[in-house]
Design a protein around this motif. Structure first.
Motif, PDB file in Angstrom:
ATOM      1  N   LEU A 301      40.122  34.626  72.862  1.00 45.18           N
ATOM      2  CA  LEU A 301      40.961  34.034  73.901  1.00 45.18           C
ATOM      3  C   LEU A 301      40.139  33.254  74.910  1.00 45.18           C
ATOM      4  CD1 LEU A 301      43.389  36.993  74.736  1.00 45.18           C
ATOM      5  CD2 LEU A 301      43.802  35.065  73.228  1.00 45.18           C
ATOM      6  N   ASP A 302      38.920  33.713  75.149  1.00 50.51           N
ATOM      7  CA  ASP A 302      38.131  33.088  76.217  1.00 50.51           C
ATOM      8  C   ASP A 302      36.655  33.283  75.924  1.00 50.51           C
ATOM      9  OD1 ASP A 302      38.138  31.800  78.877  1.00 50.51           O
ATOM     10  OD2 ASP A 302      37.053  33.602  79.463  1.00 50.51           O
ATOM     11  N   THR A 303      35.882  32.256  76.204  1.00 49.16           N
ATOM     12  CA  THR A 303      34.440  32.370  76.015  1.00 49.16           C
ATOM     13  C   THR A 303      33.721  31.391  76.922  1.00 49.16           C
ATOM     14  OG1 THR A 303      32.669  32.141  74.406  1.00 49.16           O
ATOM     15  CG2 THR A 303      34.609  30.772  74.039  1.00 49.16           C
ATOM     16  N   ARG A 304      32.634  31.826  77.473  1.00 45.83           N
ATOM     17  CA  ARG A 304      31.750  30.943  78.247  1.00 45.83           C
ATOM     18  C   ARG A 304      30.329  31.210  77.774  1.00 45.83           C
ATOM     19  NH1 ARG A 304      35.727  32.033  81.803  1.00 45.83           N
ATOM     20  NH2 ARG A 304      36.522  30.330  83.085  1.00 45.83           N
ATOM     21  N   THR A 310      36.036  37.207  75.124  1.00 50.12           N
ATOM     22  CA  THR A 310      37.277  37.959  75.294  1.00 50.12           C
ATOM     23  C   THR A 310      38.184  37.719  74.097  1.00 50.12           C
ATOM     24  OG1 THR A 310      37.089  37.642  77.652  1.00 50.12           O
ATOM     25  CG2 THR A 310      39.219  38.393  76.836  1.00 50.12           C
ATOM     26  N   ARG A 312      41.808  39.125  71.746  1.00 45.53           N
ATOM     27  CA  ARG A 312      43.002  39.975  71.644  1.00 45.53           C
ATOM     28  C   ARG A 312      43.003  40.585  70.241  1.00 45.53           C
ATOM     29  NH1 ARG A 312      48.258  39.593  73.868  1.00 45.53           N
ATOM     30  NH2 ARG A 312      47.932  37.421  74.479  1.00 45.53           N
ATOM     31  N   LEU A 345      39.318  45.191  80.316  1.00 41.31           N
ATOM     32  CA  LEU A 345      39.226  44.147  81.342  1.00 41.31           C
ATOM     33  C   LEU A 345      38.797  44.692  82.697  1.00 41.31           C
ATOM     34  CD1 LEU A 345      42.318  41.972  80.358  1.00 41.31           C
ATOM     35  CD2 LEU A 345      39.893  41.480  79.987  1.00 41.31           C
ATOM     36  N   ILE A 358      43.490  43.405  75.035  1.00 40.04           N
ATOM     37  CA  ILE A 358      42.556  42.316  75.338  1.00 40.04           C
ATOM     38  C   ILE A 358      41.265  42.957  75.809  1.00 40.04           C
ATOM     39  CG2 ILE A 358      42.116  40.347  76.849  1.00 40.04           C
ATOM     40  CD1 ILE A 358      45.122  39.814  76.831  1.00 40.04           C
ATOM     41  N   CYS A 369      37.329  29.215  71.673  1.00 42.78           N
ATOM     42  CA  CYS A 369      38.682  29.745  71.789  1.00 42.78           C
ATOM     43  C   CYS A 369      39.436  29.534  70.480  1.00 42.78           C
ATOM     44  CB  CYS A 369      39.439  29.035  72.907  1.00 42.78           C
ATOM     45  SG  CYS A 369      38.936  29.591  74.510  1.00 42.78           S
ATOM     46  N   LYS A 370      40.298  30.448  70.157  1.00 39.03           N
ATOM     47  CA  LYS A 370      41.138  30.425  68.957  1.00 39.03           C
ATOM     48  C   LYS A 370      40.374  30.807  67.696  1.00 39.03           C
ATOM     49  CE  LYS A 370      44.756  28.961  71.232  1.00 39.03           C
ATOM     50  NZ  LYS A 370      45.825  29.909  71.556  1.00 39.03           N
TER      51      LYS A 370
ATOM     52  N   VAL B 327      48.558  37.492  80.569  1.00 44.26           N
ATOM     53  CA  VAL B 327      48.307  38.188  79.299  1.00 44.26           C
ATOM     54  C   VAL B 327      47.895  39.641  79.524  1.00 44.26           C
ATOM     55  CG1 VAL B 327      47.759  36.103  78.010  1.00 44.26           C
ATOM     56  CG2 VAL B 327      45.925  37.334  79.173  1.00 44.26           C
ATOM     57  N   VAL B 335      45.514  38.624  84.671  1.00 41.12           N
ATOM     58  CA  VAL B 335      44.743  37.740  83.799  1.00 41.12           C
ATOM     59  C   VAL B 335      45.693  36.683  83.246  1.00 41.12           C
ATOM     60  CG1 VAL B 335      43.330  37.591  81.728  1.00 41.12           C
ATOM     61  CG2 VAL B 335      43.198  39.617  83.187  1.00 41.12           C
ATOM     62  N   GLU B 337      46.259  33.236  80.924  1.00 41.72           N
ATOM     63  CA  GLU B 337      45.765  32.345  79.882  1.00 41.72           C
ATOM     64  C   GLU B 337      46.094  30.930  80.342  1.00 41.72           C
ATOM     65  OE1 GLU B 337      47.342  33.181  76.032  1.00 41.72           O
ATOM     66  OE2 GLU B 337      46.232  31.542  75.090  1.00 41.72           O
ATOM     67  N   GLY B 379      42.783  26.628  78.363  1.00 41.12           N
ATOM     68  CA  GLY B 379      42.270  27.345  77.199  1.00 41.12           C
ATOM     69  C   GLY B 379      41.464  28.570  77.576  1.00 41.12           C
ATOM     70  N   SER B 380      41.145  28.736  78.888  1.00 35.94           N
ATOM     71  CA  SER B 380      40.343  29.884  79.297  1.00 35.94           C
ATOM     72  C   SER B 380      41.232  30.993  79.851  1.00 35.94           C
ATOM     73  CB  SER B 380      39.330  29.461  80.361  1.00 35.94           C
ATOM     74  OG  SER B 380      40.023  29.043  81.527  1.00 35.94           O
ATOM     75  N   LEU B 381      40.648  32.164  79.993  1.00 37.83           N
ATOM     76  CA  LEU B 381      41.320  33.268  80.672  1.00 37.83           C
ATOM     77  C   LEU B 381      40.669  33.436  82.030  1.00 37.83           C
ATOM     78  CD1 LEU B 381      41.683  36.128  78.011  1.00 37.83           C
ATOM     79  CD2 LEU B 381      43.310  34.363  78.602  1.00 37.83           C
TER      80      LEU B 381
END
Lengths: 379, 401
Positions: A301-304, A310, A312, A345, A358, A369-370, B327, B335, B337, B379-381
């Motif tokens: 769902l999320d990445t940096r 992150t 799901r 979280l 999550i 993402c995805k 989400v 949180v 999305e 696209g981020s959380l």
């Protein structure tokens, strides 16, 4: 195999009968999608055709809304005594003809009736009142071979004529002409500005608006196949063809060299889906195979960069600490890692993450993402 | 119709293109949802539901008092029937409430397999009582009327056929009689009636009118979107049993927002016996906040005329202003999305499952690893400070359009 002909007001019935046409289909402006006769002209044409030994079929293939149904049915009742058979597309019109007239019925199954189970069900329903089934040109040779012998009812197929692509009840051309729709006949030609397709014949009439393929449908070269299948009727729709050319095409189709009809025809032609109908094989290309979630256990769902990833957890799946996973990005890139930890979280360490949770996972280089996560042991 | 109430209301049927959208629609008030399995439907490009997801969907919907209808509305060729009978039986076993079918061959197969009750799809273009009675004798319990039918037609068809009647109340519309368009088949090699519609009707065309020899460019086959909000009284009076929202391919924001509007309007009627709510303008405004083409009442009252044609680019309607769905909720944060960029301190709206929208300022914007952020990227959380009413699947959006 007999020839049935879609009659237009400008056609010469006497010549058609002389050439060997067995039957004429007569459509009115009020009851059919593309018939050009008014009711009285249609009756007169039917009388003349009968006197020439031709069988007459009243075309009533309009789709009929409830608000018009009673008047449609009433006028239809007044027409049917002059004809040998009537053919309809709308099941409600078929039911009306079945219940309130004695006329022989033709069911137009050229839209959405592409399987034997359904066609046999229609055949059973209308029983001995059903004289013919008009089959779809979307059926391939293989399908026709499968279907025709298994139906008790004689079948008909278009062998030469326009391919109808679209029918709307709305008046779509008259607004462009700057005139109010007066339900008169408007012809036009359309070209897509967003694809290479052009030359679509367009019509607006009392029944709405129609678009046809630029090329016409032609099975003149396949008539032997159709005879071998025991197809009972071939249909010629001469729309777009001058009467004298149509007569030449009739001659060709009924000759020993029916393929000549293709050369006599004034427009470009195709066989459509007769050879094979693969109009569903492109569907898998509509989906990204790297997005097939069938065996995935989680989705990013999320990445940096450098941060935890992150995800799901997907339905029915679990993640547990220590398991080896493979991440597949939407562009197909793969990377495997071991899950040294899993956190919720709030930052709490977890031994296991259940479906729909999550959670954060250790950083994965090039994670996007995805991206989907798979269990390496189940690959 | 929901019975045993002072003012019975129609069922509200919402699209569920994914499990997330299903949950959102149900939580925002859908009395039923419709979705597609992996085969036999008309949205080949959609995620669609596998067997496990179908079980989850039914379980979730039923737990919240909502029904689940599965679309089997493709027109099948003989070779497409493989697995249909088993699938129909399994749907019944899972607890699916109904299947939506267009093809008589599919109807017969579902009946023989002992599948769920059968609703006739709008693809079958059922437009009159005579046809409805025929379909009833074929085994269907409900007809989804063609979009060309008026509300007055619906009342007659329901009364004369004795069938339940379902009608579209909102969403995109085919310009053609549904099920009678094969443009994609011949121009794209994709069968529109087996899930491959390429939406060629939304294209711009150059039209040469034969008689005048003039050429005009026009999106002449593109329909405006249906909006039936202000005709809800007429739907109820016509005895329509189910109001259908189009849009399995549309966003979570769309599923939630449109469902909420119609659910709240119907709930108002249930109590007051009318739709004369102070909130009618608010609801209409909400429908303008989701992605749409210009709205029309199409043929609900009079046959759709020239003003029902959307002569413009596909999607030029007002853009969605969604910031994102919630989400998850942690001890001190929600949180989100992110679907649209927003910044710390920006005024946002929280769209609760019921009741008016709450305006708040995003504060304590941070990444999931608690790094402070000044703005988000789609696209981020991200986390923002928790506010009352926040829970999973609630939508958060920007206040401006």
């Amino acid at each position: 195999m007999k020839l049935t002909y879609f009659l237009r007001p400008k056609d010469n019935l006497k010549l058609l009968a002389k050439k060997g046409v067995s039957e004429v289909i007569i459509g009115t402006l009020d009851h059919s999608r593309l018939g050009e006769f008014n009711s009285q002209q249609a009756i007169e044409a039917a009388k003349l055709a009968k006197s020439l030994g031709l069988k007459t079929v009243l075309l009533c293939d309009a789709l009929v809304g409830q608000r018009e149904f009673d008047s449609f049915a009433k006028s239809l009742s007044e027409m049917t005594p002059f004809f040998d058979a009537a053919r309809a597309l709308d099941p409600g019109v078929m039911q009306f003809l079945f219940d309130h007239t004695d006329i022989a019925l033709h069911f137009v199954a050229d839209t959405g009736n592409h399987n034997l189970v359904g066609l046999k069900a229609w055949e059973d329903y209308f029983a001995d009142r059903l004289e013919r089934i008009v089959l779809s040109i979307e059926l391939s040779k293989e399908s026709l071979n499968h279907i025709i012998p298994k139906l008790k009812t004689p079948c008909e197929l278009l062998v030469l004529g326009r391919i109808l692509l679209f029918h709307s009840p709305r008046a779509l051309l008259s607004p462009l002409s700057g005139e109010a729709s007066d339900q008169s006949w408007i012809d036009a030609v359309g070209a897509s500005e967003e694809s290479p397709h052009k030359g679509f014949p367009l019509v607006e009439n009392k029944q709405g608006s129609f678009m046809f393929l630029a090329k016409d449908f032609c099975l003149a070269e396949q008539l032997k196949d159709l005879r071998d299948m025991k197809l009972d009727f071939m249909r010629l729709d001469p729309t777009g063809c001058e009467p004298e050319v149509a007569l030449k095409v009739v001659d060709d189709l009924l000759s020993d060299q029916p393929e000549k009809a293709k050369d006599s025809w004034p427009n470009l032609v195709i066989r459509g889906f007769y050879g094979v109908n693969k109009s569903d094989v492109l569907f898998k290309k509509l989906k990204n195979p790297s997005r097939d979630k069938t065996h995935a256990i989680a989705e990013v769902l999320d990445t940096r960069k450098g941060d935890p990833v992150t995800v799901r957890v997907l339905d029915g799946a679990k993640l547990h600490s220590g398991m080896k996973i493979e991440m597949v990005s939407p562009d197909g890139k793969k990377k495997q890692i071991e899950l040294k930890w899993i956190r919720d979280l709030n930052g709490n360490n977890l031994e296991q993450a259940n479906e729909n949770m999550i959670v954060s996972l250790p950083p994965i280089g090039s994670a996007t993402c995805k991206a989907l996560i798979f269990d390496v042991n189940n690959l | 119709m929901t019975k045993n109430q002072k003012f019975p209301i129609p069922e509200l049927l919402a699209p569920a293109g994914s499990l997330e959208k299903l949950k959102t629609a149900v939580l925002y008030g859908a009395g039923a949802v419709y979705l597609g399995g992996q085969k036999f439907g008309l949205r080949a490009a959609a995620d669609n539901f596998n067997q496990e997801q179908l079980r989850k969907a039914v379980s979730f919907a039923h737990a919240h008092g909502s029904k689940v209808n599965v679309v089997l509305n493709a027109f099948l060729h003989d070779s497409d029937f493989v697995g249909l009978s088993d699938f129909a039986s399994e749907l019944k076993m899972i607890g699916v409430d109904a299947v939506i079918v267009s093809d008589l061959g599919v109807i017969k197969t579902v009946l023989e397999a002992g599948g769920p009750e059968i609703h006739l799809s709008t693809q079958a273009s059922c437009l009159n009582a005579s046809a409805a009675k025929l379909w009833k004798s074929m085994g269907v319990s409900r007809v989804v009327l063609g979009r060309e039918a008026s509300l007055a037609d619906a009342a007659i068809i329901k009364n004369e056929s004795g069938l339940e009647v379902e009608m579209f109340v909102h969403g995109s519309m085919c310009m053609a009689f549904s099920g009678h368009c094969v443009i994609s088949n011949y121009t794209q090699g994709r069968d529109s009636n087996r899930g491959g519609c390429a939406h060629s009707c939304r294209h711009e065309y150059k039209i040469a009118l034969n008689q005048s020899e003039q050429e005009k460019n026009a999106f002449f086959m593109s329909s405006k979107d249906l909006e039936g909000l202000r005709l809800l009284k007429e739907y109820v009076e016509a005895g329509v049993d189910c109001l259908k929202i189009e849009g399995r391919m549309k966003s979570v924001h769309y599923a939630g927002t449109v469902t909420k509007v119609y659910a709240e309007a119907l709930a108002h009627y249930q109590v007051h016996g009318n739709f004369l709510s102070d909130r009618i303008e608010e609801w209409a405004n909400e429908l303008r906040k989701v992605h749409h083409r210009a709205y029309t009442q199409a043929s609900l009252v009079e046959p759709a005329g020239q003003d029902s044609i959307h002569n413009g680019q596909d999607g030029e309607g007002v853009e969605s202003a969604v910031a994102g769905p919630i989400v998850a909720v942690t001890n001190d944060a929600m949180v989100i999305e992110v679907r649209r960029k927003f910044h710390d301190g920006e005024e946002l709206e929280l769209v609760p499952f019921q009741g008016p929208v709450q305006v708040f300022k995003a504060s304590k914007l941070r990444s999931l690893s608690d790094m402070p952020l000044t703005e988000t990227k789609p696209g981020s959380l991200v986390k923002i400070a928790l506010i009352p009413g926040a829970s999973e699947h609630v939508l958060v959006r920007s206040t401006g359009l």
